[in-house]
Motif scaffolding. Structure first.
Motif, PDB file in Angstrom:
ATOM      1  N   VAL A 191      -5.212   2.565  14.381  1.00 55.40           N
ATOM      2  CA  VAL A 191      -4.811   3.609  13.442  1.00 55.40           C
ATOM      3  C   VAL A 191      -5.451   3.395  12.124  1.00 55.40           C
ATOM      4  O   VAL A 191      -5.400   2.144  11.465  1.00 55.40           O
ATOM      5  CB  VAL A 191      -3.393   3.820  13.157  1.00 55.40           C
ATOM      6  N   THR A 192      -6.419   4.312  11.670  1.00 50.43           N
ATOM      7  CA  THR A 192      -7.227   4.228  10.298  1.00 50.43           C
ATOM      8  C   THR A 192      -6.484   5.130   9.353  1.00 50.43           C
ATOM      9  O   THR A 192      -6.374   6.266   9.727  1.00 50.43           O
ATOM     10  CB  THR A 192      -8.719   4.524  10.433  1.00 50.43           C
ATOM     11  N   VAL A 193      -5.936   4.541   8.252  1.00 53.01           N
ATOM     12  CA  VAL A 193      -5.391   5.347   7.307  1.00 53.01           C
ATOM     13  C   VAL A 193      -6.290   5.398   6.091  1.00 53.01           C
ATOM     14  O   VAL A 193      -6.655   4.137   5.582  1.00 53.01           O
ATOM     15  CB  VAL A 193      -4.044   4.682   6.698  1.00 53.01           C
ATOM     16  N   CYS A 194      -6.648   6.724   5.753  1.00 53.82           N
ATOM     17  CA  CYS A 194      -7.488   7.042   4.769  1.00 53.82           C
ATOM     18  C   CYS A 194      -6.747   7.490   3.393  1.00 53.82           C
ATOM     19  O   CYS A 194      -6.006   8.382   3.608  1.00 53.82           O
ATOM     20  CB  CYS A 194      -8.675   7.923   5.175  1.00 53.82           C
ATOM     21  N   GLN A 195      -6.962   6.821   2.288  1.00 50.76           N
ATOM     22  CA  GLN A 195      -6.411   7.230   1.278  1.00 50.76           C
ATOM     23  C   GLN A 195      -7.230   7.713   0.188  1.00 50.76           C
ATOM     24  O   GLN A 195      -8.378   7.082  -0.096  1.00 50.76           O
ATOM     25  CB  GLN A 195      -5.667   6.235   0.551  1.00 50.76           C
ATOM     26  N   LEU A 196      -7.260   8.964  -0.563  1.00 51.98           N
ATOM     27  CA  LEU A 196      -8.303   9.441  -1.235  1.00 51.98           C
ATOM     28  C   LEU A 196      -8.232   8.823  -2.681  1.00 51.98           C
ATOM     29  O   LEU A 196      -7.113   8.927  -3.284  1.00 51.98           O
ATOM     30  CB  LEU A 196      -7.915  10.979  -1.480  1.00 51.98           C
ATOM     31  N   VAL A 197      -9.314   8.216  -3.177  1.00 49.61           N
ATOM     32  CA  VAL A 197      -9.395   7.587  -4.346  1.00 49.61           C
ATOM     33  C   VAL A 197     -10.663   8.254  -5.135  1.00 49.61           C
ATOM     34  O   VAL A 197     -11.757   7.845  -4.700  1.00 49.61           O
ATOM     35  CB  VAL A 197      -9.613   6.210  -4.408  1.00 49.61           C
ATOM     36  N   GLY A 198     -10.421   9.034  -5.914  1.00 55.28           N
ATOM     37  CA  GLY A 198     -11.455   9.834  -6.510  1.00 55.28           C
ATOM     38  C   GLY A 198     -11.841  11.028  -5.636  1.00 55.28           C
ATOM     39  O   GLY A 198     -11.077  11.637  -5.241  1.00 55.28           O
ATOM     40  N   ILE A 210      -7.590  16.278   0.557  1.00 60.26           N
ATOM     41  CA  ILE A 210      -6.457  16.002   1.216  1.00 60.26           C
ATOM     42  C   ILE A 210      -6.240  14.562   0.898  1.00 60.26           C
ATOM     43  O   ILE A 210      -6.975  13.671   1.177  1.00 60.26           O
ATOM     44  CB  ILE A 210      -6.737  16.325   2.938  1.00 60.26           C
ATOM     45  N   PRO A 211      -5.042  14.131   0.450  1.00 56.72           N
ATOM     46  CA  PRO A 211      -4.830  12.884  -0.222  1.00 56.72           C
ATOM     47  C   PRO A 211      -4.590  11.650   0.903  1.00 56.72           C
ATOM     48  O   PRO A 211      -5.153  10.629   0.643  1.00 56.72           O
ATOM     49  CB  PRO A 211      -3.458  13.111  -0.919  1.00 56.72           C
ATOM     50  N   GLU A 212      -4.176  12.086   2.099  1.00 58.26           N
ATOM     51  CA  GLU A 212      -4.025  11.146   2.993  1.00 58.26           C
ATOM     52  C   GLU A 212      -4.589  11.446   4.545  1.00 58.26           C
ATOM     53  O   GLU A 212      -3.989  12.701   4.895  1.00 58.26           O
ATOM     54  CB  GLU A 212      -2.683  10.378   2.918  1.00 58.26           C
ATOM     55  N   TYR A 213      -5.340  10.713   5.276  1.00 60.76           N
ATOM     56  CA  TYR A 213      -5.815  11.249   6.368  1.00 60.76           C
ATOM     57  C   TYR A 213      -5.679   9.952   7.409  1.00 60.76           C
ATOM     58  O   TYR A 213      -6.234   8.977   7.092  1.00 60.76           O
ATOM     59  CB  TYR A 213      -7.306  11.728   6.420  1.00 60.76           C
ATOM     60  N   TRP A 214      -5.010  10.256   8.693  1.00 58.94           N
ATOM     61  CA  TRP A 214      -5.052   9.232   9.740  1.00 58.94           C
ATOM     62  C   TRP A 214      -5.812   9.497  10.852  1.00 58.94           C
ATOM     63  O   TRP A 214      -6.041  10.722  11.181  1.00 58.94           O
ATOM     64  CB  TRP A 214      -3.359   9.206  10.107  1.00 58.94           C
ATOM     65  N   ILE A 215      -6.425   8.585  11.212  1.00 58.33           N
ATOM     66  CA  ILE A 215      -7.166   8.563  12.529  1.00 58.33           C
ATOM     67  C   ILE A 215      -6.518   7.928  13.612  1.00 58.33           C
ATOM     68  O   ILE A 215      -6.761   6.591  13.409  1.00 58.33           O
ATOM     69  CB  ILE A 215      -8.691   8.518  12.497  1.00 58.33           C
ATOM     70  N   VAL A 216      -5.984   8.365  14.339  1.00 55.73           N
ATOM     71  CA  VAL A 216      -5.094   7.720  15.311  1.00 55.73           C
ATOM     72  C   VAL A 216      -5.553   7.555  16.878  1.00 55.73           C
ATOM     73  O   VAL A 216      -5.919   8.274  17.738  1.00 55.73           O
ATOM     74  CB  VAL A 216      -3.763   8.533  15.649  1.00 55.73           C
ATOM     75  N   ASP A 217      -6.165   6.335  16.735  1.00 54.07           N
ATOM     76  CA  ASP A 217      -7.442   6.209  18.204  1.00 54.07           C
ATOM     77  C   ASP A 217      -6.659   5.219  19.113  1.00 54.07           C
ATOM     78  O   ASP A 217      -6.774   4.097  19.222  1.00 54.07           O
ATOM     79  CB  ASP A 217      -8.537   5.464  17.364  1.00 54.07           C
ATOM     80  N   TYR A 218      -5.741   5.799  19.670  1.00 55.32           N
ATOM     81  CA  TYR A 218      -4.656   4.993  20.670  1.00 55.32           C
ATOM     82  C   TYR A 218      -5.437   4.536  21.876  1.00 55.32           C
ATOM     83  O   TYR A 218      -4.836   3.607  22.456  1.00 55.32           O
ATOM     84  CB  TYR A 218      -3.553   6.059  21.002  1.00 55.32           C
ATOM     85  N   ARG A 219      -6.447   4.857  22.105  1.00 59.67           N
ATOM     86  CA  ARG A 219      -7.300   4.329  23.489  1.00 59.67           C
ATOM     87  C   ARG A 219      -8.411   3.541  22.965  1.00 59.67           C
ATOM     88  O   ARG A 219      -9.128   3.104  23.810  1.00 59.67           O
ATOM     89  CB  ARG A 219      -7.638   5.606  24.404  1.00 59.67           C
ATOM     90  N   PHE A 239      -5.038  -0.392  11.325  1.00 58.01           N
ATOM     91  CA  PHE A 239      -3.676  -0.979  11.697  1.00 58.01           C
ATOM     92  C   PHE A 239      -3.892  -1.222  13.448  1.00 58.01           C
ATOM     93  O   PHE A 239      -4.394  -0.090  13.998  1.00 58.01           O
ATOM     94  CB  PHE A 239      -2.551  -0.375  11.439  1.00 58.01           C
ATOM     95  N   ARG A 240      -3.584  -2.289  13.986  1.00 60.67           N
ATOM     96  CA  ARG A 240      -3.854  -2.414  15.369  1.00 60.67           C
ATOM     97  C   ARG A 240      -2.320  -2.541  16.187  1.00 60.67           C
ATOM     98  O   ARG A 240      -1.304  -2.353  15.359  1.00 60.67           O
ATOM     99  CB  ARG A 240      -4.511  -3.949  15.658  1.00 60.67           C
ATOM    100  N   LEU A 241      -2.443  -2.782  17.325  1.00 58.74           N
ATOM    101  CA  LEU A 241      -0.917  -2.744  18.112  1.00 58.74           C
ATOM    102  C   LEU A 241      -0.112  -3.654  17.467  1.00 58.74           C
ATOM    103  O   LEU A 241      -0.625  -4.920  17.257  1.00 58.74           O
ATOM    104  CB  LEU A 241      -1.165  -2.812  19.666  1.00 58.74           C
ATOM    105  N   GLY A 242       1.154  -3.670  17.319  1.00 54.79           N
ATOM    106  CA  GLY A 242       2.106  -4.684  16.986  1.00 54.79           C
ATOM    107  C   GLY A 242       2.232  -4.637  15.296  1.00 54.79           C
ATOM    108  O   GLY A 242       2.850  -5.431  14.853  1.00 54.79           O
ATOM    109  N   GLU A 243       1.274  -3.906  14.585  1.00 48.95           N
ATOM    110  CA  GLU A 243       1.265  -4.029  13.303  1.00 48.95           C
ATOM    111  C   GLU A 243       2.050  -2.857  12.448  1.00 48.95           C
ATOM    112  O   GLU A 243       1.583  -1.870  12.845  1.00 48.95           O
ATOM    113  CB  GLU A 243      -0.226  -4.034  12.549  1.00 48.95           C
ATOM    114  N   PRO A 244       2.591  -2.877  11.386  1.00 49.30           N
ATOM    115  CA  PRO A 244       3.411  -1.796  10.726  1.00 49.30           C
ATOM    116  C   PRO A 244       2.201  -0.875  10.298  1.00 49.30           C
ATOM    117  O   PRO A 244       1.340  -1.352   9.585  1.00 49.30           O
ATOM    118  CB  PRO A 244       4.278  -2.578  10.208  1.00 49.30           C
ATOM    119  N   ILE A 245       2.278   0.301  10.287  1.00 45.12           N
ATOM    120  CA  ILE A 245       1.387   1.210   9.528  1.00 45.12           C
ATOM    121  C   ILE A 245       1.942   1.438   8.092  1.00 45.12           C
ATOM    122  O   ILE A 245       2.923   2.046   7.995  1.00 45.12           O
ATOM    123  CB  ILE A 245       1.349   2.432  10.356  1.00 45.12           C
TER     124      ILE A 245
END
Length: 213
Positions: free
Chosen positions: A162-169, A137-146, A177-183
């Motif tokens: 929010v943790t954005v995981c990008q598949l490299v190899g 899966i090329p991209e996986y988000w972990i949205v830990d809103y609490r 990314f935290r509150l207030g930050e563009p994802i």
């Protein structure tokens, strides 16, 4: 997250009984009750809406199914159910089960998987990171809103992340990314989204970071 006390299920039995029930996943033959909450469904729904808007704006041949299971390994009795998943419609024809069941068996069909963290945060941050990377899966988000994840995953003080995981190899690189930050999403360059935009407006309040250390 609660585990049932019944005998192990086969993958086929799980699909037959629970394919359209969003409450359950299967892990190594064990039925897992994901115990969805209203706040979690709120976050998932808002994410799906915003991602869907980005897909339509970019005119991509992708879609977000209402119900979908992932079978990451043919030789394992496991079926995952991401809170949001983006599929490539041009690749669906190669899926052997899709015409009869909402099951994805090929990683290349998936463009994005999103998990909204609840009490089973260890699975989202550890096991699913490994499974989804191996599945391709090329991209996986972990949205830990609490901000529930351990400090090894989201740092200290713990806070909504929010943790954005990008598949490299064969492995994921991760950005947080935290509150207030563009994802920033490698898959959706036109996406304009912050964690703030998908938080529940009503209902239970987010706990302060110093309450969840």
């Amino acid at each position: 997250m609660a585990y049932s006390l019944q005998k192990l299920l086969s993958f086929e039995a799980f699909v037959s009984q629970y394919a359209n029930n969003p409450r359950y996943e299967l892990a190594d033959g064990e039925l897992i009750d994901m115990e969805p909450t209203g706040d979690r469904e709120t976050v998932s729904g808002k994410l799906a809406t915003q991602i869907g808007i980005a897909i339509a704006a970019a005119k991509l041949p992708w879609f977000i199914p209402r119900t979908c299971l992932i079978r990451p390994f043919a030789d394992a009795i496991t079926a995952r159910r991401p809170d949001v998943i983006v599929l490539d419609e041009t690749a669906i024809a190669n899926e052997p089960l899709w015409q009869t069941e909402p099951v994805i068996t090929l990683g290349r069909t998936i463009k994005l998987a999103v998990e909204v963290v609840s009490t089973n945060w260890e699975t989202d941050y550890a096991r699913k990171v490994e499974e989804y990377a191996l599945f391709g899966i090329p991209e996986y988000w972990i949205v830990d809103y609490r901000g529930l994840g351990g400090v090894a995953f989201i740092g200290k003080p713990k806070q909504p992340t929010v943790t954005v995981c990008q598949l490299v190899g064969e492995d994921y690189t991760q950005r947080q990314f935290r509150l207030g930050e563009p994802i920033a999403s490698p898959r959706f360059e036109n996406l304009q989204l912050r964690l703030d935009d998908v938080l529940p407006r009503f209902g239970s309040q987010l706990r302060r970071s110093d309450d969840i250390l």
